[in-house]
Every structure is written in structure tokens, then in C-alpha cells.
Design an enzyme around this catalytic site. Sequence first.
Site, PDB file in Angstrom:
ATOM      1  N   TYR A 155       0.756  -1.197  -0.096  1.00  0.00           N
ATOM      2  CA  TYR A 155       0.042   0.035   0.039  1.00  0.00           C
ATOM      3  C   TYR A 155       0.977   1.328   0.046  1.00  0.00           C
ATOM      4  CZ  TYR A 155      -3.603   3.130   1.641  1.00  0.00           C
ATOM      5  OH  TYR A 155      -4.609   4.438   1.805  1.00  0.00           O
ATOM      6  N   LYS A 159       1.215   4.178  -2.761  1.00  0.00           N
ATOM      7  CA  LYS A 159       0.732   5.610  -2.564  1.00  0.00           C
ATOM      8  C   LYS A 159       1.832   6.505  -2.811  1.00  0.00           C
ATOM      9  CE  LYS A 159      -3.624   5.235  -1.579  1.00  0.00           C
ATOM     10  NZ  LYS A 159      -4.711   5.704  -2.219  1.00  0.00           N
TER      11      LYS A 159
HETATM   12  P1  NAI Z   1     -13.324   2.669   1.170  1.00  0.00           P
HETATM   13  O1  NAI Z   1     -12.703   1.160   1.213  1.00  0.00           O
HETATM   14  O2  NAI Z   1     -14.494   3.226   2.085  1.00  0.00           O
HETATM   15  O3  NAI Z   1     -13.758   3.137  -0.361  1.00  0.00           O
HETATM   16  C1  NAI Z   1     -12.863   2.933  -1.521  1.00  0.00           C
HETATM   17  C2  NAI Z   1     -13.862   2.904  -2.829  1.00  0.00           C
HETATM   18  O4  NAI Z   1     -12.783   2.536  -3.840  1.00  0.00           O
HETATM   19  C3  NAI Z   1     -14.924   2.056  -2.673  1.00  0.00           C
HETATM   20  O5  NAI Z   1     -16.116   2.818  -3.464  1.00  0.00           O
HETATM   21  C4  NAI Z   1     -14.577   0.949  -3.645  1.00  0.00           C
HETATM   22  O6  NAI Z   1     -15.754   0.515  -4.445  1.00  0.00           O
HETATM   23  C5  NAI Z   1     -13.712   1.582  -4.538  1.00  0.00           C
HETATM   24  N1  NAI Z   1     -12.852   0.630  -5.577  1.00  0.00           N
HETATM   25  C6  NAI Z   1     -12.000  -0.317  -4.910  1.00  0.00           C
HETATM   26  N2  NAI Z   1     -11.520  -0.917  -5.883  1.00  0.00           N
HETATM   27  C7  NAI Z   1     -11.802  -0.629  -7.170  1.00  0.00           C
HETATM   28  C8  NAI Z   1     -11.891  -1.013  -8.405  1.00  0.00           C
HETATM   29  N3  NAI Z   1     -10.974  -1.838  -8.712  1.00  0.00           N
HETATM   30  N4  NAI Z   1     -12.445  -0.384  -9.455  1.00  0.00           N
HETATM   31  C9  NAI Z   1     -13.312   0.637  -9.019  1.00  0.00           C
HETATM   32  N5  NAI Z   1     -13.521   1.170  -7.676  1.00  0.00           N
HETATM   33  C10 NAI Z   1     -12.848   0.729  -6.774  1.00  0.00           C
HETATM   34  O7  NAI Z   1     -12.013   3.715   1.137  1.00  0.00           O
HETATM   35  P2  NAI Z   1     -11.989   4.965   1.973  1.00  0.00           P
HETATM   36  O8  NAI Z   1     -11.258   4.894   3.238  1.00  0.00           O
HETATM   37  O9  NAI Z   1     -13.099   5.860   1.550  1.00  0.00           O
HETATM   38  O10 NAI Z   1     -10.610   5.544   1.065  1.00  0.00           O
HETATM   39  C11 NAI Z   1     -10.706   6.343  -0.160  1.00  0.00           C
HETATM   40  C12 NAI Z   1      -9.270   6.646  -0.571  1.00  0.00           C
HETATM   41  O11 NAI Z   1      -8.565   7.212   0.342  1.00  0.00           O
HETATM   42  C13 NAI Z   1      -8.316   5.350  -1.116  1.00  0.00           C
HETATM   43  O12 NAI Z   1      -7.468   5.523  -2.107  1.00  0.00           O
HETATM   44  C14 NAI Z   1      -7.612   5.140   0.357  1.00  0.00           C
HETATM   45  O13 NAI Z   1      -6.312   4.645   0.159  1.00  0.00           O
HETATM   46  C15 NAI Z   1      -7.172   6.643   0.570  1.00  0.00           C
HETATM   47  N6  NAI Z   1      -6.814   6.937   2.002  1.00  0.00           N
HETATM   48  C16 NAI Z   1      -7.989   6.613   3.029  1.00  0.00           C
HETATM   49  C17 NAI Z   1      -7.343   6.938   4.445  1.00  0.00           C
HETATM   50  C18 NAI Z   1      -8.333   6.401   5.549  1.00  0.00           C
HETATM   51  O14 NAI Z   1      -8.011   6.705   6.887  1.00  0.00           O
HETATM   52  N7  NAI Z   1      -9.421   6.189   5.293  1.00  0.00           N
HETATM   53  C19 NAI Z   1      -6.287   7.318   4.766  1.00  0.00           C
HETATM   54  C20 NAI Z   1      -5.403   7.722   3.767  1.00  0.00           C
HETATM   55  C21 NAI Z   1      -5.685   7.359   2.425  1.00  0.00           C
END
Ligand code: NAI
Length: 247
Positions: A155, A159
Site C-alpha cells: 500500500y 501511494k
Molecule cells: P473505502 O474502502 O471506503 O472506499 C474505497 C472505494 O474504492 C470504494 O467505493 C470501492 O468500491 C472503490 N474501489 C475499490 N477497488 C476498485 C476498483 N478496482 N475499481 C473501482 N473502484 C474501486 O475507502 P476510503 O477510506 O474511503 O478511502 C478512499 C481513498 O482514500 C483510498 O484511495 C484510500 O487509500 C485513501 N486513504 C484513506 C485513508 C483513511 O484513513 N480512510 C487514509 C489515507 C488514504
Amino acid sequence: MILINKNAIVTGGSRGIGKAIALELAANGANVIINYSSNKEMADKAVEEIKAFGVKAMAIQCDISNSDSVNKMIGLVEEEFEAIDILVNNAGITKDNLLMKMKEEEWQQVMDVNLKGTFLMTKAVIRNMIRQKQGKIINISSVVGVTGNIGQTNYSASKAGVIGFTKSLAKEVSGKGIMVNAIAPGFIETDMTEVLREDIKEKILNNIPLKKFGKPKDVANLVVFLSSDKSNYITGQVIHIDGGMAI
Ligand code: NAI
């Protein structure tokens, strides 16, 4: 309404940070297209919530790690909306494991969605933005792409890759009126972080100077700023939104 008549694509916009971004862009006047991988019902619900702001919205099934799927989605968006003004590369996954135990699939899947997905989506929209001589691309990286983290070699590498991608593309397209920036969120309360053990959450909290976790809306507010004309002199940057975690 600083984004009135702008068309924005938010990957993974049906839940978590992506949904908060989609809603905040809509609240500021933008039409929003989201993609989803499998849960149509959740995406349709998000579309209804976006439309409640009086803007246009659409959900398209798309696996961002697959070029045919991405090109099909962007084709549909161009048919319906013509111009693409804003791309938020938000969709991402984790497959945590210590390096010693990490399976090749765990490495590859994370790279394919987080890094290759960002590449494919951006490549698919860049000509549209170049034609218009304007565009805003916002890539969601992570604090661990800068600091690293135990159990997240895959990961963190993906990133960190997003950061290198952001800086290189910013240099490539700055002459075309396109700004490319990355956001590095810290710990944001979503489904992705919900799965962590309580003792681990406690440990993380102790390392956050502001002594609280972030909300999806915190990230969404920053995306609105980076999508708007108010940030026109900012490109190639990584903006940390982490309560001071990476100081
Ligand atoms: P989440 O797991 O709630 O949402 C991720 C979204 O990405 C979902 O809607 C899912 O359907 C979509 N997704 C996953 N694989 C996919 C694919 N192959 N094609 C299309 N869509 C796909 O995650 P969250 O927490 O909302 O994270 C959003 C972004 O923020 C991610 O890139 C994550 O790495 C990043 N992030 C999150 C943090 C956190 O603390 N929640 C911290 C730092 C970064």
C-alpha cells in the site's frame, strides 16, 4: 458555488471519502460522475444524494484496474457530458501483511487498483482536458506513502508511486492549463479504517498532534479547493491532511 457547470469524475464515489468528495463537489455546483466496482445499489443511492443539490449525476460500473473498463466509462462520460473538468482518483484498496508473509497477489492487486488505476483513469481523461486547455486532477495518496507503515509495503509503495506520478504529470501538463496535485490523508474514519483493532486505533491516535481522527468531509473540503480557480497557482504538490501526523 465555485464549481458551477464543472463536470467532475470521482472514482470510488459511492462510499467513504469518495462519497464525501462527490457530495461536496455537488454542493459547490459541479455535476458529478462516480464509478463503482460491484455495489450498484449503493452507487444509485449516492447518485440520488448528489442530484439533491440540483446538479447532474451518473454512476457507471467500472473496474479502474482494467483499461477496457476505464475507456468504456470515459467514453460514456464524454457522450453525456462532453467536457471533463475535474478528475479525483480516489478509489483504493488495502491488502495488509508483513512482507515476509505477503503473497504476490496481495502486492499486485494493491498496485493494480491504487497505482495502475490512477494511471489508466488519468490517461483516459487527459486528452479531453488538453483539448479544453484546462483541468484539475487530484490524486488521493496517503500519509503512509510518505512515512511508510508496518504491514503496508504494498500500500505504501502504491501511494508513494501516486506521489511520483502526480509530480511528473504536473510537469508534463502545466503548459496546458492542467493542475495535478496529491492529497495525503492521515487516519480518516471510513469502512477502510473501521476494520482496524481498537488497540491499533488507540496507538495511532496517540501519534496525532490534533488528538482526533479526520472525517471524510475534511478531505472533501480540500478537494473542492484544489478543484476550483482558488488554487490555480498550485500544482505538483502533496498536501497533508492528517492532524499533524506526518510533522
Ligand atoms: P473505502 O474502502 O471506503 O472506499 C474505497 C472505494 O474504492 C470504494 O467505493 C470501492 O468500491 C472503490 N474501489 C475499490 N477497488 C476498485 C476498483 N478496482 N475499481 C473501482 N473502484 C474501486 O475507502 P476510503 O477510506 O474511503 O478511502 C478512499 C481513498 O482514500 C483510498 O484511495 C484510500 O487509500 C485513501 N486513504 C484513506 C485513508 C483513511 O484513513 N480512510 C487514509 C489515507 C488514504
